[in-house]
Design a protein around this motif. Structure first.
Motif, PDB file in Angstrom:
ATOM      1  N   VAL A  99      30.511  62.316  67.187  1.00 43.17           N
ATOM      2  CA  VAL A  99      29.700  61.126  66.956  1.00 43.17           C
ATOM      3  C   VAL A  99      28.421  61.159  67.791  1.00 43.17           C
ATOM      4  CG1 VAL A  99      29.644  58.619  67.292  1.00 43.17           C
ATOM      5  CG2 VAL A  99      31.615  59.676  66.218  1.00 43.17           C
ATOM      6  N   ALA A 100      28.525  61.631  69.035  1.00 43.35           N
ATOM      7  CA  ALA A 100      27.376  61.600  69.939  1.00 43.35           C
ATOM      8  C   ALA A 100      26.362  62.701  69.683  1.00 43.35           C
ATOM      9  CB  ALA A 100      27.863  61.694  71.388  1.00 43.35           C
ATOM     10  N   THR A 101      26.808  63.856  69.220  1.00 40.67           N
ATOM     11  CA  THR A 101      25.881  64.993  69.185  1.00 40.67           C
ATOM     12  C   THR A 101      25.641  65.588  67.813  1.00 40.67           C
ATOM     13  OG1 THR A 101      27.639  66.589  69.616  1.00 40.67           O
ATOM     14  CG2 THR A 101      26.498  65.668  71.527  1.00 40.67           C
ATOM     15  N   LEU A 102      26.417  65.228  66.823  1.00 37.22           N
ATOM     16  CA  LEU A 102      26.234  65.812  65.499  1.00 37.22           C
ATOM     17  C   LEU A 102      25.779  64.734  64.516  1.00 37.22           C
ATOM     18  CD1 LEU A 102      29.417  68.060  65.438  1.00 37.22           C
ATOM     19  CD2 LEU A 102      27.087  68.709  66.052  1.00 37.22           C
ATOM     20  N   PRO A 103      24.544  64.306  64.645  1.00 40.10           N
ATOM     21  CA  PRO A 103      24.062  63.235  63.770  1.00 40.10           C
ATOM     22  C   PRO A 103      23.831  63.729  62.351  1.00 40.10           C
ATOM     23  CG  PRO A 103      22.265  64.086  65.060  1.00 40.10           C
ATOM     24  CD  PRO A 103      23.515  64.788  65.541  1.00 40.10           C
ATOM     25  N   ASN A 104      23.567  62.807  61.489  1.00 36.32           N
ATOM     26  CA  ASN A 104      23.320  63.126  60.087  1.00 36.32           C
ATOM     27  C   ASN A 104      21.866  63.558  59.914  1.00 36.32           C
ATOM     28  OD1 ASN A 104      23.386  63.361  57.372  1.00 36.32           O
ATOM     29  ND2 ASN A 104      24.114  61.296  56.983  1.00 36.32           N
ATOM     30  N   THR A 105      21.531  64.702  60.481  1.00 33.77           N
ATOM     31  CA  THR A 105      20.145  65.161  60.459  1.00 33.77           C
ATOM     32  C   THR A 105      19.696  65.616  59.094  1.00 33.77           C
ATOM     33  OG1 THR A 105      20.889  67.340  61.151  1.00 33.77           O
ATOM     34  CG2 THR A 105      20.114  65.867  62.870  1.00 33.77           C
ATOM     35  N   LEU A 106      20.618  66.074  58.288  1.00 32.58           N
ATOM     36  CA  LEU A 106      20.240  66.643  57.002  1.00 32.58           C
ATOM     37  C   LEU A 106      19.796  65.572  56.014  1.00 32.58           C
ATOM     38  CD1 LEU A 106      20.089  69.393  55.636  1.00 32.58           C
ATOM     39  CD2 LEU A 106      22.368  68.973  54.739  1.00 32.58           C
ATOM     40  N   VAL A 107      20.591  64.547  55.837  1.00 30.52           N
ATOM     41  CA  VAL A 107      20.302  63.539  54.823  1.00 30.52           C
ATOM     42  C   VAL A 107      19.340  62.473  55.338  1.00 30.52           C
ATOM     43  CG1 VAL A 107      21.333  61.795  53.333  1.00 30.52           C
ATOM     44  CG2 VAL A 107      22.494  63.958  53.688  1.00 30.52           C
ATOM     45  N   VAL A 166      20.902  74.427  61.251  1.00 31.10           N
ATOM     46  CA  VAL A 166      21.389  75.816  61.302  1.00 31.10           C
ATOM     47  C   VAL A 166      22.337  75.991  62.485  1.00 31.10           C
ATOM     48  CG1 VAL A 166      20.681  78.201  61.734  1.00 31.10           C
ATOM     49  CG2 VAL A 166      19.427  76.817  60.085  1.00 31.10           C
ATOM     50  N   LEU A 167      21.940  75.500  63.642  1.00 29.24           N
ATOM     51  CA  LEU A 167      22.804  75.632  64.821  1.00 29.24           C
ATOM     52  C   LEU A 167      24.088  74.829  64.672  1.00 29.24           C
ATOM     53  CD1 LEU A 167      20.237  75.602  67.732  1.00 29.24           C
ATOM     54  CD2 LEU A 167      21.542  77.514  66.851  1.00 29.24           C
ATOM     55  N   GLN A 168      23.998  73.651  64.056  1.00 27.78           N
ATOM     56  CA  GLN A 168      25.206  72.856  63.844  1.00 27.78           C
ATOM     57  C   GLN A 168      26.178  73.604  62.947  1.00 27.78           C
ATOM     58  OE1 GLN A 168      24.040  69.041  62.325  1.00 27.78           O
ATOM     59  NE2 GLN A 168      23.461  68.273  64.331  1.00 27.78           N
ATOM     60  N   CYS A 169      25.670  74.209  61.884  1.00 24.60           N
ATOM     61  CA  CYS A 169      26.558  74.918  60.959  1.00 24.60           C
ATOM     62  C   CYS A 169      27.151  76.171  61.587  1.00 24.60           C
ATOM     63  CB  CYS A 169      25.798  75.295  59.684  1.00 24.60           C
ATOM     64  SG  CYS A 169      25.352  73.886  58.673  1.00 24.60           S
ATOM     65  N   ILE A 170      26.361  76.877  62.379  1.00 26.29           N
ATOM     66  CA  ILE A 170      26.809  78.154  62.931  1.00 26.29           C
ATOM     67  C   ILE A 170      27.650  77.983  64.189  1.00 26.29           C
ATOM     68  CG2 ILE A 170      26.010  80.303  63.980  1.00 26.29           C
ATOM     69  CD1 ILE A 170      23.622  80.181  62.101  1.00 26.29           C
ATOM     70  N   ILE A 171      27.267  77.052  65.062  1.00 27.07           N
ATOM     71  CA  ILE A 171      27.925  76.945  66.371  1.00 27.07           C
ATOM     72  C   ILE A 171      28.764  75.684  66.507  1.00 27.07           C
ATOM     73  CG2 ILE A 171      27.535  76.758  68.860  1.00 27.07           C
ATOM     74  CD1 ILE A 171      24.973  78.397  68.425  1.00 27.07           C
ATOM     75  N   TRP A 172      28.153  74.523  66.358  1.00 29.41           N
ATOM     76  CA  TRP A 172      28.795  73.276  66.779  1.00 29.41           C
ATOM     77  C   TRP A 172      29.909  72.821  65.853  1.00 29.41           C
ATOM     78  CZ3 TRP A 172      27.991  72.862  71.585  1.00 29.41           C
ATOM     79  CH2 TRP A 172      26.777  73.260  72.122  1.00 29.41           C
ATOM     80  N   TYR A 173      29.785  73.023  64.551  1.00 32.34           N
ATOM     81  CA  TYR A 173      30.868  72.627  63.644  1.00 32.34           C
ATOM     82  C   TYR A 173      32.112  73.483  63.853  1.00 32.34           C
ATOM     83  CZ  TYR A 173      27.702  69.648  60.948  1.00 32.34           C
ATOM     84  OH  TYR A 173      26.840  68.681  60.559  1.00 32.34           O
ATOM     85  N   ILE A 174      31.901  74.720  64.270  1.00 32.37           N
ATOM     86  CA  ILE A 174      33.031  75.626  64.487  1.00 32.37           C
ATOM     87  C   ILE A 174      33.838  75.221  65.710  1.00 32.37           C
ATOM     88  CG2 ILE A 174      33.631  78.017  65.007  1.00 32.37           C
ATOM     89  CD1 ILE A 174      31.201  78.806  63.286  1.00 32.37           C
TER      90      ILE A 174
END
Length: 146
Positions: free
Chosen positions: A106-114, A137-145
């Motif tokens: 909630v704190a670090t992965l905001p809805n930046t795309l939409v 790109v970084l969220q998809c590669i690093i943080w979501y994992i």
């Protein structure tokens, strides 16, 4: 100072997004156009097809050799600090790992795309779109994992 043109640009970015959410809410709650089962199907379609395709569209426009290293470092440091603070909080308060993961997301992965890309583009100009794509790109590669 915020000018009327700045306000207009932000409203042009926000109104279509909020109008779509309002119509979606009204079509289920008041107008009974969709059933809960149909809403579940629409949500699944968005999660499985629409968001990944939108992500691919923006990510494919990113040149990894032209990424802003200072911006990426600042984003990474902020996320690591939040993760450390949440970890200390979890240890001190005997909270579970579930809370750390939820609060970190909630704190670090905001809805930046939409929401983030249209709003930042309206507020600060075209150069912010490339910065937000770098964050995605970084969220998809690093943080979501994680």
């Amino acid at each position: 100072m915020i000018t009327s043109q700045d306000f207009y640009n932000v409203m042009c970015a926000m109104v279509p997004l909020y109008f779509a959410m309002f119509v979606a809410y009204g079509s289920v709650k008041w107008w009974k156009i969709f059933t809960p089962e149909q809403c579940s199907g629409i949500n699944r379609f968005v999660a499985v097809f629409a968001v990944p395709i939108l992500s691919f569209h923006f990510i494919s426009q990113n040149d990894p050799y032209q990424m802003d290293t200072r911006f990426i470092l600042a984003d990474t440091v902020s996320k690591v600090l939040v993760l450390l603070i949440l970890s200390v909080w979890a240890i001190v308060s005997n909270s579970g790992l579930d809370w750390v993961i939820t609060l970190f997301s909630v704190a670090t992965l905001p809805n930046t795309l939409v929401m983030g890309i249209p709003l930042l583009k309206a507020m600060y100009g075209d150069f912010t779109q490339s910065l937000m794509v770098q964050v995605v790109v970084l969220q998809c590669i690093i943080w979501y994992i994680l």
